[in-house]
Design a protein around this motif. Structure first.
Motif, PDB file in Angstrom:
ATOM      1  N   ALA A 688      -0.457 -13.497 -13.808  1.00 44.97           N
ATOM      2  CA  ALA A 688       0.874 -12.876 -13.780  1.00 44.97           C
ATOM      3  C   ALA A 688       1.950 -13.958 -13.803  1.00 44.97           C
ATOM      4  O   ALA A 688       1.811 -14.996 -13.162  1.00 44.97           O
ATOM      5  CB  ALA A 688       1.030 -11.995 -12.546  1.00 44.97           C
ATOM      6  N   TYR A 689       3.017 -13.709 -14.533  1.00 46.66           N
ATOM      7  CA  TYR A 689       4.199 -14.573 -14.491  1.00 46.66           C
ATOM      8  C   TYR A 689       5.454 -13.780 -14.127  1.00 46.66           C
ATOM      9  O   TYR A 689       6.492 -14.347 -13.848  1.00 46.66           O
ATOM     10  CB  TYR A 689       4.408 -15.289 -15.825  1.00 46.66           C
ATOM     11  N   LYS A 690       5.341 -12.460 -14.122  1.00 47.45           N
ATOM     12  CA  LYS A 690       6.475 -11.614 -13.754  1.00 47.45           C
ATOM     13  C   LYS A 690       5.940 -10.354 -13.090  1.00 47.45           C
ATOM     14  O   LYS A 690       4.924  -9.807 -13.503  1.00 47.45           O
ATOM     15  CB  LYS A 690       7.283 -11.242 -14.993  1.00 47.45           C
ATOM     16  N   MET A 691       6.627  -9.924 -12.031  1.00 48.46           N
ATOM     17  CA  MET A 691       6.270  -8.695 -11.339  1.00 48.46           C
ATOM     18  C   MET A 691       7.331  -7.648 -11.677  1.00 48.46           C
ATOM     19  O   MET A 691       8.533  -7.901 -11.532  1.00 48.46           O
ATOM     20  CB  MET A 691       6.214  -8.942  -9.832  1.00 48.46           C
ATOM     21  N   ASP A 692       6.892  -6.477 -12.141  1.00 50.08           N
ATOM     22  CA  ASP A 692       7.803  -5.424 -12.592  1.00 50.08           C
ATOM     23  C   ASP A 692       7.547  -4.160 -11.774  1.00 50.08           C
ATOM     24  O   ASP A 692       6.389  -3.804 -11.538  1.00 50.08           O
ATOM     25  CB  ASP A 692       7.574  -5.111 -14.070  1.00 50.08           C
ATOM     26  N   PHE A 693       8.607  -3.485 -11.368  1.00 49.03           N
ATOM     27  CA  PHE A 693       8.403  -2.251 -10.615  1.00 49.03           C
ATOM     28  C   PHE A 693       9.649  -1.384 -10.635  1.00 49.03           C
ATOM     29  O   PHE A 693      10.769  -1.839 -10.892  1.00 49.03           O
ATOM     30  CB  PHE A 693       7.970  -2.541  -9.172  1.00 49.03           C
ATOM     31  N   VAL A 694       9.407  -0.107 -10.372  1.00 55.23           N
ATOM     32  CA  VAL A 694      10.451   0.885 -10.152  1.00 55.23           C
ATOM     33  C   VAL A 694       9.995   1.733  -8.971  1.00 55.23           C
ATOM     34  O   VAL A 694       8.880   1.591  -8.474  1.00 55.23           O
ATOM     35  CB  VAL A 694      10.684   1.766 -11.395  1.00 55.23           C
ATOM     36  N   PHE A 695      10.865   2.646  -8.549  1.00 55.59           N
ATOM     37  CA  PHE A 695      10.537   3.519  -7.424  1.00 55.59           C
ATOM     38  C   PHE A 695      10.791   4.967  -7.827  1.00 55.59           C
ATOM     39  O   PHE A 695      11.684   5.256  -8.632  1.00 55.59           O
ATOM     40  CB  PHE A 695      11.380   3.160  -6.197  1.00 55.59           C
ATOM     41  N   SER A 696       9.975   5.869  -7.279  1.00 52.84           N
ATOM     42  CA  SER A 696      10.139   7.289  -7.601  1.00 52.84           C
ATOM     43  C   SER A 696      10.008   8.116  -6.328  1.00 52.84           C
ATOM     44  O   SER A 696       9.504   7.643  -5.301  1.00 52.84           O
ATOM     45  CB  SER A 696       9.098   7.736  -8.637  1.00 52.84           C
ATOM     46  N   GLU A 697      10.437   9.374  -6.418  1.00 51.65           N
ATOM     47  CA  GLU A 697      10.399  10.239  -5.248  1.00 51.65           C
ATOM     48  C   GLU A 697       9.051  10.942  -5.078  1.00 51.65           C
ATOM     49  O   GLU A 697       8.747  11.460  -4.012  1.00 51.65           O
ATOM     50  CB  GLU A 697      11.496  11.288  -5.340  1.00 51.65           C
ATOM     51  N   LYS A 698       8.239  10.969  -6.153  1.00 50.48           N
ATOM     52  CA  LYS A 698       6.955  11.653  -6.094  1.00 50.48           C
ATOM     53  C   LYS A 698       5.892  10.787  -6.745  1.00 50.48           C
ATOM     54  O   LYS A 698       6.187   9.881  -7.513  1.00 50.48           O
ATOM     55  CB  LYS A 698       7.014  13.003  -6.819  1.00 50.48           C
ATOM     56  N   GLU A 699       4.653  11.133  -6.461  1.00 54.43           N
ATOM     57  CA  GLU A 699       3.549  10.404  -7.077  1.00 54.43           C
ATOM     58  C   GLU A 699       3.551  10.596  -8.585  1.00 54.43           C
ATOM     59  O   GLU A 699       3.232   9.668  -9.333  1.00 54.43           O
ATOM     60  CB  GLU A 699       2.207  10.869  -6.493  1.00 54.43           C
ATOM     61  N   ASP A 700       3.931  11.794  -9.029  1.00 54.83           N
ATOM     62  CA  ASP A 700       3.921  12.059 -10.464  1.00 54.83           C
ATOM     63  C   ASP A 700       5.291  11.882 -11.098  1.00 54.83           C
ATOM     64  O   ASP A 700       5.529  12.326 -12.219  1.00 54.83           O
ATOM     65  CB  ASP A 700       3.407  13.469 -10.745  1.00 54.83           C
ATOM     66  N   GLY A 701       6.229  11.225 -10.410  1.00 54.71           N
ATOM     67  CA  GLY A 701       7.508  10.905 -11.032  1.00 54.71           C
ATOM     68  C   GLY A 701       8.689  11.475 -10.303  1.00 54.71           C
ATOM     69  O   GLY A 701       8.994  11.099  -9.179  1.00 54.71           O
TER      70      GLY A 701
END
Length: 1174
Positions: A688-701
């Protein structure tokens, strides 16, 4: 008496594989795997015929082989010693061998009953093993079962393993070279009763695999080693020995016979069952596990190799990705045409892939599907990927170490060569200096005399170096007749070392004239004395007697041959030159090292600030995320669109969402103690050279927090995979320093350098104006030409500030106007240039990742690309458009906003200020502000050649004091310790010219000094300031100076010498003046607008705002655009200088240590480039 051979075919002959000692075939497999049948773990796989096997080997573990092939032996027994000798511990690997027959023995072995010597057992293949070895195996098994101590026979002979040459192969599994040894070893240990030695006869098959061609089997027919086994040595053996009960030994032998028969029968059953089902092969043990030896058995009669005399196996592990091997199979004594070999399964294996062949070009590859066997109970595919990554990491570390050593050696060689060349140059310089001095001294000697009547004389008149002499001078003989004091200013060898003799003369009292004298010690290496007389000591004399400009000279008698003197003089001069050069080079090297260290420390601090810049929303522990380790992500949903949601889910991946493992499974974030944050822990892969992420309110989006479409990204350090470089092409009409009008030129150059320094490829396309400053272009050369738009366009190439620049010169004369801007058809000129730039990329076959265009002048790139080139050769490119100043070309800017993939402007506040503009408002979803930076190499007070003293934040007070004194002297200002205000600007309405005028008068009212550097493009404004300059120079000439021109060296001196820099702009998209001022430790006084507000934090009002940015207050600011605002800020600034000098000096230090370079903006731009490509 002769004995009957014991039948031990199954255990001794069929699996007579592995080590050279005779205990190897005795395997306790029978206790682990008693089931019989065809292995269902042998499966067909991919087409081997399409594979090109890589070379490799199967490394064996150090020490004894795994359980299943060798009976356990007691510590320090002779059996163990034989195993240690045979296991190949010396090179850290074991030899892969296969079973088979050795051929008939010429002489049967005998067993003598009741003998104390080893009992030898002969099998059908005439292989003999000692009874004591069999007993060792039996006793070892009994010890394991009954928890008793095993007993070994002292009479077992120890033989050294013969050394077998094998060709070297380079394995691709781990990337390291190693020895590959694939051997057939079948042997008999035979006691030679004639001489009491043990002869080991071995037939060795050496399989080489240095090429993709079929292996060659070299036969080494007989290898004999003899180890002296005399009776006394055996009797005095140091190992523990117990007396053997003959009856017990007989029982043990019978048990071995029974086990061998059972084992043989089991294999016969397996072979028969597999043959009846049409299976051409089976493996034992049937469940293959890692880190063990296995036996692979092939029925040649069912194979395409049924007519071939030789059968070999070629294979590798884990889908042909790990440790390739080639091994020979040998004919077994099972019923049928069964051939076998032994393989070691490494601990990293999850699968064995293989084919059979004849050593040439005949293969059995399972109908082009290859054979494979699954390995149970070991690592999975993902775990093996980690093994490969770790191997790659070690290889990269090794390569980096080797590269560093090569670079160090190259630097050392270069240093030595430079040193050699410097020595030769120093010698040449010394020779020239000596020749020069010889010539000068010979000329002076012609003028030298021993005395001048009634003027001067020396006593004694003959003297040499080191002598003390008395020099007399007649005061009334020359211009010093009325002087109150007389002094000698002297030297030697035509004043070679300057004034080295000084002394006051005293009146001698002699009556014949007004004689005065002084005692002088003649310098040791003087050939001639030089002097004058004066009315005072050096620097305080006014009247001289210098012998009518000829000076006085007296010859010194030489004490050595003249030739030797000059040889010594040349050597002395050479040593002096060498020392001066050494000291100079050390100073340069020390300064360069300190500069590099300061830049590195600044970059590290900026990176940490970048990682913590959103700590109120998200941060990680540790802050520096390391590849191969775990990281915890902390997230505060209360500051985002997920505020109040009952759950928060973490969704991430690596390497800009392109990692081989794909996205991570959604992970529900857990609450933290006493905090609004929630957290999730993630294992970061080695690649890995970059860590990418987002956040959501549910497991399915559901609702996402994806940072307004940008996603969250955090750099990963220490990975084995580096980020692939992007190719960025800037299309611009300005570039500093060769075609600079305003800040646009600075940004194009500095941003490009910063991104290139981060490992990406950057090119710039620029018009070839006839007014270009080509003196700053290196490697300038004609590249090519192409036709477009009804004209030929010549392309020139050059390097500017280390950047690759392509200059387009259309032959229609559009850029032969003697200027960059100012033509009536500027829009037409630049539109043609934009289209020509895209055509150049198209015809050159380029396909960049990013096309970056700037302001109205290169805005057409955005829509011309989308209309004409996006679906053709430039298909992967994305357009990023930057607004530097919305004041000009708003219509063109609006159209570029529509067509671009991402758009930026040059500060956060300016992006908000223009967000309501009709050309911006519809595109706010892709519009962001990124601060500009300054080039820390151009603006660097530690390495600035335009200022008198280099300085850093550690000696900022001394450095700025010296600069102020130099500035005052150069501009004719009063040299006094007064607050000095600098103004460096273009004189336009945007820059607040009415506020500039007021700031000048307010500074003078506060008894300060003011210096203005700048000019106005509008002649009316220029004339207005010319009149103001004339007025100020006549009324406040010692405290005010207006330089109404552009002067780069003077701007550096003003930044360094001023205490304050005033920037009262009406609007300022970013502004570089205040950033440069802080780089030199000058305090900015600014109006709160655009980038000025984003970079200057008022000492009285912006402490919290500064802390939120990880900074400290650094200047003074004001609201409004009137004189009251200027007075409020400027009065506080000047008062702080008068009232608290220590506090003010610390403020200068603080401002100077803040990083306003391109370190941070370059990281932000890379985020936008990736967002544009997403």
């Amino acid at each position: 008496m002769p004995t009957t051979p014991l039948e031990t075919r199954a255990s001794i002959e069929l699996f007579s594989i592995g080590r050279a000692n005779s205990s190897a075939p005795l395997s306790p497999w029978r206790k682990d795997s008693v089931g019989m049948g065809v292995s269902h773990h042998i499966i067909a796989s991919a087409d081997f015929s399409r594979r090109k096997p890589r070379k490799g080997q199967i490394p064996r573990p150090k020490g004894a082989v795994p359980k299943g092939f060798v009976p356990k032996s007691r510590v320090d027994t002779s059996t163990q010693k034989r195993e240690k000798s045979d296991s190949g511990d010396e090179d850290g690997s074991r030899t892969v061998v296969s079973g088979g027959r050795a051929g008939p023995s010429k002489k049967p072995a005998e067993m003598k009953a009741g003998s104390d010597e080893d009992i030898e057992i002969e099998n059908e293949s005439d292989r003999t093993v000692s009874t004591s070895q069999l007993l060792d195996a039996v006793r070892s098994d009994e010890t394991e079962e009954n928890e008793r101590m095993a007993v070994t026979d002292d009479d077992v002979a120890e033989t050294s393993t013969p050394k077998i040459l094998a060709e070297s192969e380079e394995g691709e599994g781990d990337g390291t070279p190693f020895r590959s040894k694939h051997l057939d070893v079948v042997g008999s240990d035979i006691v030679n009763e004639a001489d009491g030695t043990l002869s080991t006869r071995k037939t060795l098959g050496v399989l080489t695999s240095d090429s993709e061609e079929s292996g060659t089997i070299a036969e080494i027919d007989e290898y004999k080693t003899k180890t002296e086994l005399t009776k006394p040595e055996l009797l005095n053996h140091s190992e523990t020995s117990l007396d053997h009960d003959p009856e017990m030994e007989e029982c043990s032998i019978k048990k071995v016979e029974l086990d061998a028969d059972m084992y043989r029968q089991m294999l016969e059953n397996l072979a028969q069952e597999n043959f009846s089902k049409g299976n051409k092969m089976f493996v034992y043990p049937q469940v293959v596990k890692p880190d063990q030896d296995i036996e692979l058995v092939l029925n040649r009669s069912l194979s395409t190799l049924k007519e071939e005399p030789d059968v070999l196996i070629m294979g590798a592990f884990n889908d042909w990705r790990w440790k390739h091997f080639k091994v020979k199979l040998n004919k077994t004594h099972l019923n049928g045409d069964w051939w076998s070999c032994q393989l070691y399964v490494p601990k990293e294996a999850y699968k064995i892939d293989f084919v059979f062949f004849n050593g040439g070009d005949v293969y059995d590859n399972n109908d082009k599907k290859d054979f494979f066997i699954n390995v149970e109970g070991g690592m999975d595919v993902l775990s093996f990927e980690d093994v490969l990554l770790e191997e790659k990491r070690r290889e990269l570390e090794r390569l980096a170490t080797e590269q560093a050593e090569r670079e160090r050696q190259a630097e050392e060689d270069q240093r030595k060569e430079a040193e050699r060349a410097a020595r030769e140059a120093d010698k040449a310089q010394a020779r020239m200096e000596v020749e020069k001095r010889q010539e000068a001294i010979h000329l002076v000697m012609k003028k030298a005399v021993k005395a001048t009547d009634n003027v001067w004389r020396i006593e004694p008149n003959e003297f040499k170096g080191g002598d003390s002499v008395r020099l007399y001078y007649n005061r009334c003989s020359g211009p010093l007749a009325h002087a109150n004091e007389l002094w000698i200013h002297g030297g030697h060898n035509n004043w070679n070392e300057g004034v080295s003799i000084t002394g006051r003369l005293f009146q001698s009292g002699k009556k014949d004239a007004d004689w005065w004298y002084v005692d002088v010690v003649v310098p040791d290496r003087a050939l001639i004395l030089d002097w004058v007389f004066a009315d005072g000591p050096p620097k305080n004399a006014h009247i001289y007697d210098n012998n009518y400009f000829q000076d006085f000279h007296a010859i010194v008698r030489m004490c050595m041959p003249e030739e030797l003197y000059w040889v010594e003089e040349e050597d002395r001069i050479y040593n002096k030159i060498q020392e001066e050069r050494r000291l100079k080079e050390e100073a340069i090297r020390a300064k360069a090292e300190r500069t590099a260290r300061m830049k590195s420390e600044t970059k590290a601090r900026t990176m940490k600030m970048f990682l913590l810049s959103q700590k109120h929303i998200v941060y990680t522990e540790p802050v520096d995320v390391q590849a191969g380790s775990a990281v915890t992500v902390f997230y505060n949903p209360s500051n985002t669109v997920l505020n109040g949601k009952p759950e928060v889910w973490f969704r991430g991946s690596f390497n800009h969402w392109t990692h081989r493992n794909g996205p991570l499974p959604p992970q529900k974030m857990l609450p933290t103690d006493n905090s609004l944050h929630v957290k999730a822990t993630v294992k970061v892969p080695l690649d890995a050279y970059k860590m990418d992420f987002v956040f959501s309110e549910k497991e399915d989006g559901g609702i996402y927090d994806n940072k307004n479409g940008m996603d969250y990204h955090i750099p990963v350090f220490g990975g084995i995979t580096k980020e692939p470089p992007m190719h960025i092409v800037h299309v611009s009409v300005e570039m500093a320093p060769i075609a600079k009008v305003g800040g646009l030129g600075d940004v194009v150059t500095s941003l490009s350098r910063a991104v290139q320094d981060l490992g990406h490829n950057v090119d710039i396309i620029l018009p070839k104006y006839d007014c270009l400053n080509l003196s700053n272009v290196k490697e300038f050369q004609f590249s090519r030409s192409y036709h477009w738009g009804g004209t030929e366009i010549k392309v020139w190439f050059g390097k500017v500030e280390g950047l690759s620049v392509y200059f387009l010169e259309p032959q229609n004369g559009l850029f032969g106007t003697g200027c960059i801007y100012g033509c009536r058809n500027d829009a037409e000129r630049f539109s043609f240039f934009c289209h020509a730039a895209l055509e150049f990329l198209h015809q050159s076959g380029w396909n960049p990742d990013i096309l970056h265009c700037h302001d109205w002048s290169s805005a057409p790139v955005a829509w011309l690309f989308k209309d004409y080139y996006m679906h053709y050769s430039l298909s992967k490119a994305r357009v990023v458009f930057t607004i530097h100043n919305l004041e000009f070309g708003a219509h063109l800017i609006g159209k570029a906003m529509e067509y671009s993939d991402m758009a930026t402007t040059v500060s956060h506040t300016y992006s908000k200020e223009v967000s309501g503009n009709s050309v911006i408002a519809p595109h706010l979803h892709k519009f962001h502000g990124i601060l500009n930076g300054i080039d820390p190499d151009i603006w660097d007070p530690y390495n600035d050649k335009f200022i008198p003293v280099s300085y850093t934040s550690e000696n900022v007070v001394e450095g700025k004091k010296a600069a102020k004194e130099t500035l005052q002297q150069r501009l004719g200002l009063k040299r006094a310790d007064l607050p000095l205000v600098g103004i460096i600007t273009r004189l336009t309405v945007q820059k607040g010219i009415h506020l500039i005028k007021h700031a000048i008068w307010r500074t003078l009212e506060r008894n300060g000094q003011v210096v203005l550097l700048g000019s106005a493009p509008d002649p009316r404004i220029q004339n207005d300031f010319v009149n103001l300059a004339n007025q100020l120079h006549s009324t406040h000439g010692d405290r005010a100076r207006l330089c109404l021109t552009y002067d780069e060296p003077l701007s550096h001196l003003i930044y360094a010498g001023a205490d304050f820099i005033v920037v009262p702009s009406i609007f300022e998209p970013c502004g570089l003046t205040q950033l440069t001022a802080m780089r030199y430790g000058s305090i900015p006084v600014v109006r709160k607008t655009g980038g000025l507000y984003d970079t200057v934090f008022d000492v009285d009002h912006d402490k919290e705002r500064a802390q939120a940015q990880g900074l400290e207050p650094n200047g003074f600011s004001f609201d409004g655009a009137d004189i009251a605002g200027v007075d409020y800020a400027l009065n506080r600034a000047i008062s702080s200088w008068y009232d608290g000098r220590d506090w003010f000096n610390s403020l200068c230090k603080t401002a100077m240590e803040q990083d306003w370079s391109w370190n941070r903006p370059a990281l932000d731009y890379l985020e936008f480039y990736h967002a544009a490509r997403k």
